[in-house]
Write a protein that holds these residues in place. Structure first.
Motif, PDB file in Angstrom:
ATOM      1  N   ILE A   1      -8.145   4.199  -1.593  1.00 46.28           N
ATOM      2  CA  ILE A   1      -8.212   3.915  -0.159  1.00 46.28           C
ATOM      3  C   ILE A   1      -6.806   3.601   0.357  1.00 46.28           C
ATOM      4  O   ILE A   1      -6.030   2.926  -0.320  1.00 46.28           O
ATOM      5  CB  ILE A   1      -9.200   2.756   0.157  1.00 46.28           C
ATOM      6  N   GLU A   2      -6.478   4.128   1.523  1.00 46.57           N
ATOM      7  CA  GLU A   2      -5.213   3.790   2.196  1.00 46.57           C
ATOM      8  C   GLU A   2      -5.509   2.733   3.258  1.00 46.57           C
ATOM      9  O   GLU A   2      -6.638   2.635   3.752  1.00 46.57           O
ATOM     10  CB  GLU A   2      -4.611   5.027   2.883  1.00 46.57           C
ATOM     11  N   CYS A   3      -4.491   1.960   3.611  1.00 50.88           N
ATOM     12  CA  CYS A   3      -4.651   0.927   4.642  1.00 50.88           C
ATOM     13  C   CYS A   3      -3.429   0.887   5.541  1.00 50.88           C
ATOM     14  O   CYS A   3      -2.332   1.259   5.118  1.00 50.88           O
ATOM     15  CB  CYS A   3      -4.748  -0.466   4.015  1.00 50.88           C
ATOM     16  N   VAL A   4      -3.628   0.414   6.757  1.00 49.83           N
ATOM     17  CA  VAL A   4      -2.516   0.091   7.642  1.00 49.83           C
ATOM     18  C   VAL A   4      -2.679  -1.365   8.051  1.00 49.83           C
ATOM     19  O   VAL A   4      -3.750  -1.761   8.515  1.00 49.83           O
ATOM     20  CB  VAL A   4      -2.504   0.975   8.912  1.00 49.83           C
ATOM     21  N   ALA A   5      -1.621  -2.165   7.860  1.00 45.94           N
ATOM     22  CA  ALA A   5      -1.655  -3.582   8.235  1.00 45.94           C
ATOM     23  C   ALA A   5      -0.704  -3.840   9.397  1.00 45.94           C
ATOM     24  O   ALA A   5       0.428  -3.339   9.405  1.00 45.94           O
ATOM     25  CB  ALA A   5      -1.273  -4.448   7.036  1.00 45.94           C
ATOM     26  N   GLU A   6      -1.179  -4.605  10.360  1.00 48.97           N
ATOM     27  CA  GLU A   6      -0.352  -5.020  11.503  1.00 48.97           C
ATOM     28  C   GLU A   6       0.146  -6.443  11.248  1.00 48.97           C
ATOM     29  O   GLU A   6      -0.649  -7.353  11.006  1.00 48.97           O
ATOM     30  CB  GLU A   6      -1.179  -4.983  12.790  1.00 48.97           C
ATOM     31  N   ILE A   7       1.472  -6.606  11.295  1.00 46.83           N
ATOM     32  CA  ILE A   7       2.095  -7.898  10.952  1.00 46.83           C
ATOM     33  C   ILE A   7       3.052  -8.271  12.082  1.00 46.83           C
ATOM     34  O   ILE A   7       3.833  -7.433  12.540  1.00 46.83           O
ATOM     35  CB  ILE A   7       2.879  -7.762   9.615  1.00 46.83           C
TER      36      ILE A   7
END
Length: 461
Positions: free
Chosen positions: A449-455
């Motif tokens: 699974i790929e993810c995108v995180a907003e920081i």
């Protein structure tokens, strides 16, 4: 202290009810609190299981017969699913796959990052989770005097030679592998023998631009010369007009690495082209290019959304590769600086920027953790940093370089929830706050699974 003995023995057959899944998709059932991991079992199922290995705190089993199946159990469409091991989840409904992957990310955030408060959204999946891969690389060998091609059996280098098709590959790629095998076999081109390190044709690699329908064939050989190359090439491009490039890659080493360093063009163009969204990319034999372009657009759109660009920002893209994310960002940013350790990828990125008439993206060769502090010393202060590292995640030096630069936002694109959670913890301790994580299913039927995180940078009072 008394030594605990597992409540089951090797080769014992037991009835087991499953209650959970591992991050690889194996079923988890317990005997008196002792977990057994069993491939192809689903939560809610009861099955006959043979115990194949026991350790102190857990064991492994083999699924013999499902006596009470889950409503999420489906019939795998692939004839060699169990033998191959390239996919792990074809026996599981796609709904369950997406739920499993969301939980996998949630568990990593909680157990590794101690960030259970961060929202992890439902996985973004595909309308049709089959035939999505635009690249196939398949080994060749000889059996009974005939050339065979097929993936290796699980945990072996034994080729599954009755493999007609791969249901997650683009059908064009399937047909091209079969065409090369058939023509090469007829011409008498010897297949590679791994044990003796003899023969010629090692691998057949096919890449297809899913939006352009352009195809590249890469013939990986042990030798400098490819016998009957002229005849093979002529028959391929005359029979299949969508082939735009036929390339020979030479790999003389005894190695599991597929491609060697030397590549020569046998016919056609050095590159094929594909588009993701509005951006065109040139793809060579050695280029890293995402294998699922449809979901890559979903992934990059999400990264763009979290970057929240207005047109005035300076952005750094660490691990910029051939410029895929950089050029997406350049559509909305004032300036994008990409840094990448592979010189050929940087050359490709510069060419892709030119191809798309984008003069606000610059690319540099180097380690991001070394280049970024130098940029900072030169007065470069990014508003946003985007990072898309390999599975091992970011080095601490790179994380520290990001912390020192104090961008307003960091967008972290990850292919490994465990290293993502670890790195988010480091960034949190360095003054940043993780706002949300969006899983994107780039690899249906597999456990990845790929993810995108907003920081965001925490605002100090």
């Amino acid at each position: 202290m008394a030594k605990t003995t597992p409540p089951v023995e090797k080769n014992q057959t037991i009835e087991l009810t499953f209650e959970d899944l591992t991050h690889d998709g194996d079923g988890v059932g317990k005997v008196n609190g002792y977990p057994l991991f069993v491939p192809y079992a689903l939560p809610g199922e009861t099955a006959q299981v043979k115990v194949i290995k026991t350790k102190k705190n857990f064991g492994f089993g083999k699924l013999l017969e499902v006596t009470k199946p889950s409503e999420h159990r489906v019939e795998p469409p692939c004839d060699v699913y169990i033998q191959c091991g390239g996919c792990q989840l074809q026996h599981m409904s796609y709904t369950m796959q997406l739920d499993m992957k969301q939980r996998q990310v949630q568990n990593a955030m909680k157990k590794i990052g101690h960030l259970e408060h961060v929202p992890v959204h439902p996985s973004l999946g595909m309308d049709d989770p089959w035939r999505y891969r635009n690249k196939i690389q398949i080994p060749a060998a000889e059996r009974n005097g005939e050339m065979i091609t097929g993936f290796y059996r699980k945990r072996s280098h034994d080729i599954i030679d009755d493999m007609e098709t791969c249901v997650i590959q683009d059908e064009v790629n399937d047909r091209m592998v079969e065409a090369v095998r058939r023509i090469a076999s007829r011409l008498g081109i010897p297949a590679y023998n791994e044990e003796q390190h003899r023969g010629v044709l090692r691998h057949i690699m096919v890449r297809t631009g899913q939006q352009t329908n352009e195809t590249m064939i890469v013939l990986v050989t042990r030798t400098n010369e490819l016998p009957y190359a002229k005849e093979l090439v002529a028959e391929l491009h005359e029979t299949y007009p969508h082939i735009k490039s036929i390339v020979q890659n030479i790999n003389k080493e005894r190695t599991n690495v597929i491609l060697g360093r030397k590549t020569k063009l046998l016919w056609g163009e050095e590159y094929i082209y594909d588009t993701i969204g509005d951006i065109k990319f040139a793809i060579s034999a050695q280029s890293f290019y995402q294998v699922n372009p449809a979901q890559t657009k979903v992934l990059y759109d999400q990264a763009l959304k979290y970057a929240n660009l207005s047109g005035n920002e300076t952005v750094i893209d660490a691990y910029s590769g051939i410029g895929t994310i950089s050029l997406f960002l350049a559509q909305k940013a004032k300036k994008v600086y990409g840094v990448e350790i592979v010189p050929q990828a940087v050359s490709d990125a510069k060419m892709n920027a030119k191809l798309n008439h984008m003069d606000n993206a610059e690319f540099y060769v180097g380690k991001a953790e070394e280049v970024m502090p130098w940029w900072k010393a030169q007065g470069l202060n990014p508003d946003v940093i985007v990072v898309d590292p390999p599975r091992k995640g970011c080095d601490e030096e790179l994380l520290q370089a990001m912390i020192d630069m104090k961008p307003k936002r960091i967008v972290y694109v990850s292919c490994n929830p465990s290293t993502l959670a670890r790195d988010l913890r480091f960034l949190e301790d360095g003054g940043f706050e993780t706002k949300q994580v969006q899983p994107v299913d780039m690899f249906p039927q597999t456990g990845h699974i790929e993810c995108v995180a907003e920081i965001e940078l925490k605002v100090s009072n």
